[in-house]
Scaffold this active site. Structure first.
Site, mmCIF file in Angstrom:
data_model
loop_
_atom_site.group_PDB
_atom_site.id
_atom_site.type_symbol
_atom_site.label_atom_id
_atom_site.label_comp_id
_atom_site.label_asym_id
_atom_site.label_seq_id
_atom_site.Cartn_x
_atom_site.Cartn_y
_atom_site.Cartn_z
ATOM 1 N N SER A 94 37.780 36.284 44.386
ATOM 2 C CA SER A 94 38.882 36.490 43.433
ATOM 3 C C SER A 94 39.316 35.113 42.952
ATOM 4 O O SER A 94 39.922 34.360 43.725
ATOM 5 C CB SER A 94 40.074 37.164 44.120
ATOM 6 N N LYS A 169 41.278 42.143 38.719
ATOM 7 C CA LYS A 169 41.703 41.840 40.093
ATOM 8 C C LYS A 169 43.138 41.287 40.096
ATOM 9 O O LYS A 169 43.933 41.607 41.003
ATOM 10 C CB LYS A 169 40.734 40.838 40.724
ATOM 11 N N LYS A 237 47.607 32.524 46.275
ATOM 12 C CA LYS A 237 46.550 32.027 45.379
ATOM 13 C C LYS A 237 46.338 33.004 44.215
ATOM 14 O O LYS A 237 46.293 32.609 43.055
ATOM 15 C CB LYS A 237 45.281 31.849 46.220
#
Ligand code: NAD
Length: 293
Positions: A94, A169, A237
């Site tokens: 990701s 995502k 993140k």
């Protein structure tokens, strides 16, 4: 056909095991983690990212974030140095959609095709081979790798051109973080008000408030088990990538900004390595109550 698998952490390791179980020939490598267990299961061990690429027709990467993928693919002894023209790189990490597009453009010059194919489902679904896989990039390359992806996931859906997998995502990660926060706030209130949290779960999980997040996270929370799974740091993140992507497009994302600060509070409270279900601990601290059995 040889498949290279790079990045054998919490997710990559069980995903690689499922490909071995399905009978594929695998060359594996991780720059920092050992992989003797996979070699014992029949995989060939690579000595660098370049070495894996030189031996593979299709290369899968499962790495933490954009800088790691850039390093593994374009850095010293990287995939780009070993791969031949016609190789397909499937990055299942990701990462920021913009970074995906940059890497794809750099590979195109060498005739290497890239797909971005991040996953949702976490470690349990990686082990079961039932991940949800969201793919961006060339439609023909997607058709070639789809049977391989389906050995790791219960669905693999192409959502658009390169970068679209990671955009999907980011949307997924916003929904998951806010869903955990909503569940946490509600269960802290119910517990403080005197209800038994396990009974609250049993009473509402079949109704409209029920969710995959609630089913996965409430049993962990009731047991006080915050072992990852999906680390708070990794969710930070993802949300940083979501905030950056949104702001570059002039899309305000106020709820994402709010849950980002909750995760930052957990990180500064030494909970960055906990599972993201530790979001409940932020709310528990505010209300001075614990949601436990
Ligand atoms: P992890 O940190 O457990 O594993 C990453 C692996 O990559 C490590 O073993 C590390 O040594 C290796 N690595 C780092 N840089 C490398 C390099 N340059 N060359 C070769 N190997 C390198 O992370 P994870 O939990 O497996 O997550 C991987 C990706 O999947 C992340 O992008 C994460 O956001 C995503 N993801 C994780 C989960 C989850 O529940 N853990 C769920 C869905 C998606």
């Amino acid at each position: 056909m040889n498949i290279g698998f790079i990045g054998l952490g919490i997710m990559g390791r069980p995903m690689a095991k499922n490909l071995l179980k399905a009978g594929y020939t695998l060359v594996v490598y991780d720059k920092f983690a050992k992989f003797d267990d996979l070699v014992a299961l029949g995989a060939k061990g690579g000595v660098s990212n370049k070495d894996v690429a030189a031996q593979s027709d299709i290369i899968i990467t499962m790495l933490p974030n954009s800088p790691h993928v850039k390093d593994a693919v374009l850095g010293q002894d990287g995939v780009v140095d070993g791969a031949k023209a016609g190789t397909i790189l499937v990055d299942m990490s990701s990462i920021a959609p913009g970074a995906t597009q940059e890497i794809c453009a750099a590979l195109k010059a060498k005739g290497i095709v890239m797909l971005d194919a991040p996953v949702s489902g976490g470690e349990p679904k990686a082990i079961e081979g039932t991940l949800a896989i969201m793919v961006g990039g060339d439609a023909n390359a997607f058709e070639t790798v789809k049977p391989i992806l389906e050995k790791m996931g219960s669905s693999a859906v192409r959502v658009g051109d390169i970068g679209a997998g990671n955009v999907t995502k980011l949307a997924n990660q916003i929904i998951v973080a806010l869903n955990i926060a909503a569940v946490s706030e509600a269960f802290v209130l119910a517990t403080k008000a005197g209800a038994n949290p396990e009974s609250v779960f049993n009473a509402i999980k079949g109704g409209l408030a029920g969710s995959t997040v609630m089913n996965a996270k409430i049993p962990m929370i009731l047991d006080g088990n915050f072992k990852p799974g999906f680390r708070v740091e990794l969710h930070i993140k993802d949300l940083q990538n979501a905030l950056d992507t949104a702001h570059a497009l002039n899309v305000p994302v106020p709820l994402t900004a709010n849950i980002m600060e909750t995760l930052q509070a957990l990180k500064s409270d030494d909970m960055g390595a906990n599972d993201h279900s530790a979001i409940v601990r932020y709310y528990e601290k505010l209300a001075k109550v614990e949601v436990r059995k």
